[in-house]
Scaffold this motif. Structure first.
Motif, mmCIF file in Angstrom:
data_model
loop_
_atom_site.group_PDB
_atom_site.id
_atom_site.type_symbol
_atom_site.label_atom_id
_atom_site.label_comp_id
_atom_site.label_asym_id
_atom_site.label_seq_id
_atom_site.Cartn_x
_atom_site.Cartn_y
_atom_site.Cartn_z
ATOM 1 N N GLN A 1 38.850 30.920 36.805
ATOM 2 C CA GLN A 1 39.088 31.175 38.045
ATOM 3 C C GLN A 1 40.253 31.651 38.537
ATOM 4 O OE1 GLN A 1 38.487 28.817 41.325
ATOM 5 N NE2 GLN A 1 38.536 30.134 42.489
ATOM 6 N N VAL A 2 40.344 32.857 38.929
ATOM 7 C CA VAL A 2 41.788 33.508 38.953
ATOM 8 C C VAL A 2 42.351 33.539 40.241
ATOM 9 C CG1 VAL A 2 42.656 36.478 39.366
ATOM 10 C CG2 VAL A 2 41.032 35.901 37.363
ATOM 11 N N GLN A 3 43.560 32.916 40.351
ATOM 12 C CA GLN A 3 44.417 32.758 41.627
ATOM 13 C C GLN A 3 45.310 32.368 41.372
ATOM 14 O OE1 GLN A 3 42.053 28.168 41.140
ATOM 15 N NE2 GLN A 3 42.902 27.976 43.530
ATOM 16 N N SER B 1 54.095 37.160 32.671
ATOM 17 C CA SER B 1 54.890 37.646 31.954
ATOM 18 C C SER B 1 54.514 38.679 31.427
ATOM 19 C CB SER B 1 55.280 37.097 30.683
ATOM 20 O OG SER B 1 53.816 36.914 30.336
ATOM 21 N N ILE B 2 53.717 39.385 31.845
ATOM 22 C CA ILE B 2 52.910 40.779 31.511
ATOM 23 C C ILE B 2 52.726 41.252 32.794
ATOM 24 C CG2 ILE B 2 53.006 40.392 29.357
ATOM 25 C CD1 ILE B 2 49.875 40.491 29.572
ATOM 26 N N ASN B 3 53.281 41.069 34.268
ATOM 27 C CA ASN B 3 52.249 42.066 35.384
ATOM 28 C C ASN B 3 53.749 41.455 36.396
ATOM 29 O OD1 ASN B 3 49.324 42.171 34.396
ATOM 30 N ND2 ASN B 3 49.165 40.094 33.971
ATOM 31 N N ALA B 4 53.316 42.194 36.643
ATOM 32 C CA ALA B 4 54.323 42.578 37.818
ATOM 33 C C ALA B 4 53.616 41.381 39.134
ATOM 34 C CB ALA B 4 54.215 44.044 38.912
ATOM 35 N N TYR C 1 51.215 36.619 45.692
ATOM 36 C CA TYR C 1 50.520 39.431 45.377
ATOM 37 C C TYR C 1 50.540 39.592 43.863
ATOM 38 C CZ TYR C 1 48.293 43.133 45.769
ATOM 39 O OH TYR C 1 47.990 44.088 45.890
ATOM 40 N N ALA C 2 49.355 39.502 43.759
ATOM 41 C CA ALA C 2 48.788 39.635 42.038
ATOM 42 C C ALA C 2 48.710 41.068 42.339
ATOM 43 C CB ALA C 2 48.523 38.945 41.189
ATOM 44 N N PRO C 3 49.215 42.471 41.779
ATOM 45 C CA PRO C 3 48.914 43.480 42.388
ATOM 46 C C PRO C 3 47.523 44.012 41.126
ATOM 47 C CG PRO C 3 51.542 43.988 42.503
ATOM 48 C CD PRO C 3 50.558 42.706 41.775
ATOM 49 N N HIS D 1 44.924 42.134 40.342
ATOM 50 C CA HIS D 1 43.698 41.948 40.644
ATOM 51 C C HIS D 1 43.986 42.182 42.516
ATOM 52 C CE1 HIS D 1 42.132 40.473 36.669
ATOM 53 N NE2 HIS D 1 43.786 39.392 37.099
ATOM 54 N N SER D 2 44.636 42.814 42.694
ATOM 55 C CA SER D 2 44.730 42.970 44.640
ATOM 56 C C SER D 2 44.960 41.294 44.697
ATOM 57 C CB SER D 2 43.910 43.531 44.694
ATOM 58 O OG SER D 2 44.202 44.761 43.859
ATOM 59 N N LEU D 3 45.129 40.527 44.362
ATOM 60 C CA LEU D 3 45.470 39.089 44.548
ATOM 61 C C LEU D 3 46.344 38.089 45.864
ATOM 62 C CD1 LEU D 3 43.309 36.309 44.069
ATOM 63 C CD2 LEU D 3 44.543 36.384 42.056
ATOM 64 N N TRP D 4 45.839 37.873 46.643
ATOM 65 C CA TRP D 4 46.820 37.185 47.099
ATOM 66 C C TRP D 4 46.836 35.802 47.252
ATOM 67 C CZ3 TRP D 4 50.535 39.860 50.451
ATOM 68 C CH2 TRP D 4 49.657 40.911 49.681
ATOM 69 N N GLY D 5 47.631 34.626 47.556
ATOM 70 C CA GLY D 5 47.463 33.166 47.692
ATOM 71 C C GLY D 5 47.386 32.955 48.889
#
Length: 113
Positions: free
Chosen positions: A1-3, A30-33, A96-98, A100-104
């Motif tokens: 699960q992406v989290q 390490s490889i993502n903004a 925030y992980a752009p 996946h447009s994912l928020w904590g």
């Protein structure tokens, strides 16, 4: 699960410090903004700091020279070191992980005497 799971918020007096953590699952920091945002009561969510895939940090003007964004690739975690905190820093802070447009889920930071 992406989290993304944040921790480290709390109540601190003006001038104090806190360190926020954001542990990522199934996203390689390490490889993502990655970024930190915050939302104060009655206000829109705003950018606080970002760190590029190359490790380059960018800060909003109001936190420059007080906040530091960093990452630990081995722990797959990003951090926000917050020093010289002010009452106007009070907000819910989100990771925030752009990619996946994912928020904590957010962590509350309250600066008050």
């Amino acid at each position: 699960q992406v989290q993304l799971v944040e921790s480290g918020g709390g109540l601190v007096e003006p001038g104090g410090s806190l360190r926020l953590s954001c542990r990522a699952s199934r996203i390689l920091v390490s490889i993502n903004a990655m970024g930190w945002y915050r939302q104060a009561p009655g206000k829109e969510r705003e950018l606080v700091a970002t760190i590029s895939s190359a490790g380059r940090p960018v800060y909003t003007d109001s936190v420059k020279d007080r906040f530091t964004i960093s990452r630990d690739n081995a722990k797959n975690t990003i951090y926000l070191q917050m020093n010289s905190l002010k009452p106007e820093d009070t907000a819910v802070y989100y990771c925030y992980a752009p990619v996946h447009s994912l928020w904590g889920q957010g962590t509350q930071v309250t600066v008050s005497s």
